[in-house]
Write a protein that holds these residues in place. Structure first.
Motif, mmCIF file in Angstrom:
data_model
loop_
_atom_site.group_PDB
_atom_site.id
_atom_site.type_symbol
_atom_site.label_atom_id
_atom_site.label_comp_id
_atom_site.label_asym_id
_atom_site.label_seq_id
_atom_site.Cartn_x
_atom_site.Cartn_y
_atom_site.Cartn_z
ATOM 1 N N ASN A 1 69.831 60.517 43.004
ATOM 2 C CA ASN A 1 69.641 59.241 42.878
ATOM 3 C C ASN A 1 68.293 59.002 43.569
ATOM 4 O O ASN A 1 68.242 57.549 44.243
ATOM 5 N N ASP B 1 65.347 57.633 42.468
ATOM 6 C CA ASP B 1 65.024 56.628 42.104
ATOM 7 C C ASP B 1 65.389 55.298 42.811
ATOM 8 O O ASP B 1 64.685 54.310 43.382
ATOM 9 N N SER C 1 61.265 66.189 42.647
ATOM 10 C CA SER C 1 61.838 64.977 42.394
ATOM 11 C C SER C 1 61.271 63.762 42.993
ATOM 12 O O SER C 1 61.124 62.742 42.305
ATOM 13 N N ALA D 1 59.481 60.792 41.063
ATOM 14 C CA ALA D 1 59.876 59.404 41.225
ATOM 15 C C ALA D 1 58.801 58.330 41.705
ATOM 16 O O ALA D 1 58.745 57.273 41.321
ATOM 17 N N SER D 2 58.026 59.018 42.676
ATOM 18 C CA SER D 2 57.093 58.347 43.186
ATOM 19 C C SER D 2 56.079 57.909 42.276
ATOM 20 O O SER D 2 55.379 56.933 42.277
ATOM 21 N N GLY E 1 55.419 61.883 36.481
ATOM 22 C CA GLY E 1 56.232 60.825 36.958
ATOM 23 C C GLY E 1 55.577 59.624 36.464
ATOM 24 O O GLY E 1 56.059 58.453 36.000
ATOM 25 N N GLY F 1 57.913 58.928 33.636
ATOM 26 C CA GLY F 1 58.959 58.378 34.142
ATOM 27 C C GLY F 1 59.495 57.065 34.007
ATOM 28 O O GLY F 1 60.518 56.597 34.252
ATOM 29 N N ASN F 2 58.694 56.213 33.276
ATOM 30 C CA ASN F 2 59.186 54.835 32.842
ATOM 31 C C ASN F 2 59.393 54.788 31.508
ATOM 32 O O ASN F 2 59.498 53.415 30.867
ATOM 33 N N GLN G 1 64.323 56.320 32.064
ATOM 34 C CA GLN G 1 64.783 55.442 32.836
ATOM 35 C C GLN G 1 66.494 55.201 32.840
ATOM 36 O O GLN G 1 67.128 54.887 33.895
ATOM 37 N N PHE H 1 67.742 58.482 34.351
ATOM 38 C CA PHE H 1 66.782 59.170 35.503
ATOM 39 C C PHE H 1 67.600 60.591 36.386
ATOM 40 O O PHE H 1 66.857 61.276 36.387
ATOM 41 N N SER H 2 68.615 60.248 36.538
ATOM 42 C CA SER H 2 69.504 61.356 37.459
ATOM 43 C C SER H 2 69.482 62.468 36.623
ATOM 44 O O SER H 2 69.384 63.583 37.174
ATOM 45 N N ILE I 1 66.268 64.382 36.709
ATOM 46 C CA ILE I 1 65.871 64.727 38.101
ATOM 47 C C ILE I 1 66.531 66.226 38.088
ATOM 48 O O ILE I 1 66.008 67.117 38.344
#
Length: 218
Positions: A13, A15, A53, A57-58, A174, A178-179, A184, A187-188, A191
């Motif tokens: 998790n 994010d 990850s 995420a960053s 990402g 990532g979005n 979204q 997300f998990s 990852i």
């Protein structure tokens, strides 16, 4: 056990936990991200910290303007290169004391060090660059490179190339993907998928070597 469970939750998790870090520490979040990547790559006993990850995420948060993407990439690059460099020197220092330690000499004797040195002289560059994309292994490889006394100029060159590729590809991925709604909402799962894909080369190599050994023994 609680620490292990927290680390697993932090990675899966990432994010949600990264959002908490941003909300609490604001600009100091950059320093925290630097430290996580530096320790994960630089201290051989911390291979379980998030790597791919965290970068992914960053990058996703950078797309939301929570981070500056350029600053983020430069910061991760510095942490990755410095981390591997420290790890190399730790391995080099440990290597010189192995022969004087009876227990360590049984586990990693001079003959094994010489074989490792020969391996790195032949495959070191490719190994260091590829290892960047392999969890756990990327923490161990620079340490072994130091133990085997791999040529430092060659090591630092491949360290820079590998660090640049790893940081740029993962963070930019990402940033751009990532979005996406599907990412979204799951997300998990993405990852976990990233972790599995990162581990595949190591698993494939292990199975290949095991199969080769079994065929040789027959």
């Amino acid at each position: 056990m609680n620490i292990i469970m927290y680390l697993v939750d932090f990675i899966i998790n990432i994010d949600k936990h990264l959002l908490e870090i941003i909300q609490i520490f604001d600009l100091w979040s950059y320093a925290i991200l630097f430290l996580i990547v530096f320790v994960e790559t630089g201290i051989v006993i911390f291979p379980f910290l998030p790597g791919d990850s965290l970068l992914f995420a960053s990058g996703a948060f950078a797309a939301k303007d929570a981070f500056n993407i350029v600053v983020l990439i430069l910061l991760f690059f510095a942490a990755a290169v410095l981390g591997d460099t420290v790890n190399y020197h730790i391995g080099k220092k440990a290597g010189t004391s192995i022969s004087r330690n009876k227990f360590m000499n049984k586990v990693i004797n001079q003959e094994k060090i010489e074989k490792a040195e020969s391996f790195f002289n032949k495959h070191g560059g490719k190994t260091i660059v590829m290892a960047r994309f392999m969890p756990f292994i990327r923490t161990f490889i620079p340490f072994i490179a130091g133990v085997s006394h791999m040529n430092y100029r060659a090591f630092i060159a491949y360290n820079i190339v590998g660090g640049a590729l790893w940081v740029t590809l993962c963070t930019v991925a990402g940033y751009f993907f990532g979005n996406l709604p599907i990412v979204q909402e799951n997300f998990s799962l993405f990852i976990i998928l990233i972790i599995i894909i990162s581990l595949l080369p190591a698993i494939f190599t292990y199975l290949k070597n095991k199969f080769t050994v079994e065929r040789t023994l027959k």
